[in-house]
Scaffold this active site. Structure first.
Site, PDB file in Angstrom:
ATOM      1  N   CYS A  97     121.705  26.176 110.522  1.00 22.25           N
ATOM      2  CA  CYS A  97     120.852  25.431 109.584  1.00 22.25           C
ATOM      3  C   CYS A  97     119.871  24.555 110.361  1.00 22.25           C
ATOM      4  CB  CYS A  97     121.714  24.576 108.656  1.00 22.25           C
ATOM      5  SG  CYS A  97     120.751  23.395 107.683  1.00 22.25           S
ATOM      6  N   HIS A 144     126.199  19.035 105.246  1.00 17.26           N
ATOM      7  CA  HIS A 144     125.423  20.213 104.848  1.00 17.26           C
ATOM      8  C   HIS A 144     125.707  20.550 103.390  1.00 17.26           C
ATOM      9  CE1 HIS A 144     123.166  23.910 105.091  1.00 17.26           C
ATOM     10  NE2 HIS A 144     124.107  24.415 104.301  1.00 17.26           N
ATOM     11  N   HIS A 186     117.291  18.352 100.485  1.00 15.38           N
ATOM     12  CA  HIS A 186     116.376  17.328 101.002  1.00 15.38           C
ATOM     13  C   HIS A 186     115.504  16.813  99.872  1.00 15.38           C
ATOM     14  CE1 HIS A 186     114.567  21.314 101.592  1.00 15.38           C
ATOM     15  NE2 HIS A 186     113.393  20.765 101.360  1.00 15.38           N
ATOM     16  N   HIS A 198     111.781  15.107  99.323  1.00 15.31           N
ATOM     17  CA  HIS A 198     110.468  14.783  99.883  1.00 15.31           C
ATOM     18  C   HIS A 198     110.052  13.423  99.319  1.00 15.31           C
ATOM     19  CE1 HIS A 198     109.402  19.070 101.045  1.00 15.31           C
ATOM     20  NE2 HIS A 198     110.337  19.299 100.130  1.00 15.31           N
ATOM     21  N   ASN A 256     113.012  20.425  95.933  1.00 14.09           N
ATOM     22  CA  ASN A 256     112.873  21.811  95.520  1.00 14.09           C
ATOM     23  C   ASN A 256     114.243  22.477  95.588  1.00 14.09           C
ATOM     24  OD1 ASN A 256     110.040  21.647  95.223  1.00 14.09           O
ATOM     25  ND2 ASN A 256     109.791  21.830  97.438  1.00 14.09           N
ATOM     26  N   HIS A 291     118.971  23.298 103.015  1.00 11.68           N
ATOM     27  CA  HIS A 291     119.773  22.074 103.230  1.00 11.68           C
ATOM     28  C   HIS A 291     119.133  21.039 102.315  1.00 11.68           C
ATOM     29  CE1 HIS A 291     122.025  19.255 106.203  1.00 11.68           C
ATOM     30  NE2 HIS A 291     121.497  18.476 105.266  1.00 11.68           N
ATOM     31  N   CYS A 303     120.479  20.789 109.910  1.00 13.66           N
ATOM     32  CA  CYS A 303     121.686  20.366 110.635  1.00 13.66           C
ATOM     33  C   CYS A 303     121.369  20.205 112.116  1.00 13.66           C
ATOM     34  CB  CYS A 303     122.826  21.366 110.432  1.00 13.66           C
ATOM     35  SG  CYS A 303     123.621  21.266 108.811  1.00 13.66           S
TER      36      CYS A 303
HETATM   37  P1  DGP Z   1     111.068  22.893 100.990  1.00 15.80           P
HETATM   38  O1  DGP Z   1     109.931  23.847 100.821  1.00 15.80           O
HETATM   39  O2  DGP Z   1     111.239  21.961  99.797  1.00 15.80           O
HETATM   40  O3  DGP Z   1     112.357  23.605 101.372  1.00 15.80           O
HETATM   41  O4  DGP Z   1     110.664  21.915 102.191  1.00 15.80           O
HETATM   42  C1  DGP Z   1     110.985  22.152 103.518  1.00 15.80           C
HETATM   43  C2  DGP Z   1     110.092  21.277 104.342  1.00 15.80           C
HETATM   44  O5  DGP Z   1     110.587  21.263 105.654  1.00 15.80           O
HETATM   45  C3  DGP Z   1     108.645  21.734 104.424  1.00 15.80           C
HETATM   46  O6  DGP Z   1     107.818  20.770 103.786  1.00 15.80           O
HETATM   47  C4  DGP Z   1     108.343  21.808 105.911  1.00 15.80           C
HETATM   48  C5  DGP Z   1     109.514  21.095 106.530  1.00 15.80           C
HETATM   49  N1  DGP Z   1     109.935  21.639 107.815  1.00 15.80           N
HETATM   50  C6  DGP Z   1     110.236  22.939 108.081  1.00 15.80           C
HETATM   51  N2  DGP Z   1     110.614  23.067 109.362  1.00 15.80           N
HETATM   52  C7  DGP Z   1     110.548  21.826 109.918  1.00 15.80           C
HETATM   53  C8  DGP Z   1     110.827  21.318 111.225  1.00 15.80           C
HETATM   54  O7  DGP Z   1     111.218  22.019 112.151  1.00 15.80           O
HETATM   55  N3  DGP Z   1     110.625  19.980 111.410  1.00 15.80           N
HETATM   56  C9  DGP Z   1     110.181  19.151 110.409  1.00 15.80           C
HETATM   57  N4  DGP Z   1     110.008  17.868 110.713  1.00 15.80           N
HETATM   58  N5  DGP Z   1     109.924  19.599 109.155  1.00 15.80           N
HETATM   59  C10 DGP Z   1     110.101  20.921 108.929  1.00 15.80           C
END
Ligand code: DGP
Length: 113
Positions: A4, A46, A99, A101, A86, A97, A7
């Protein structure tokens, strides 16, 4: 969970721009910001998405929302902010995982879709 992305970020195996952490929550800047402030707030545990909320303690779920509020204050979002999670394919969840925003720092669109 070993495969993940978030994670790995929580474990420090992948670098991130940390904004906030406590015993239950880690928060860092989104790599692809959609607003001047765009922070991802994740549980250390997780959980695949909000659909897995019943696997989390009430303490963890409350800590996530409290962290969103603290981060908004820390980031100076006194004129408002948006919190989005989302969940699943129709919502375009890309990282499995849970989250939240936290978005702000500019006038956001009225549209939620
Ligand atoms: P979602 O589409 O709701 O699953 O949002 C996932 C978010 O994670 C997306 O806005 C971009 C962010 N993201 C993806 N990979 C990485 C990463 O490696 N580092 C960071 N800081 N953010 C990431």
């Amino acid at each position: 969970m070993s495969d993940c992305l978030f994670c790995k970020i929580i474990a420090g195996e992948i670098p991130s721009a940390k904004v906030y952490e406590d015993d239950l929550v880690y928060a860092f800047r989104d790599i692809n910001p959609m607003a001047p402030t765009h922070v991802l707030v994740v549980p250390r545990q997780h959980l695949a998405s909000l659909d897995a909320a019943d696997e989390a303690s009430d303490e963890t779920l409350a800590a996530l929302l409290r962290a969103c509020r603290k981060i908004a204050a820390q980031e100076g979002l006194s004129n408002g902010y948006r919190v989005v999670s989302n969940c699943g394919p129709d919502a375009c969840q890309s990282v499995k995982h849970l989250h939240f925003h936290v978005l702000g720092g500019a006038q956001l669109s009225e549209r939620m879709s």
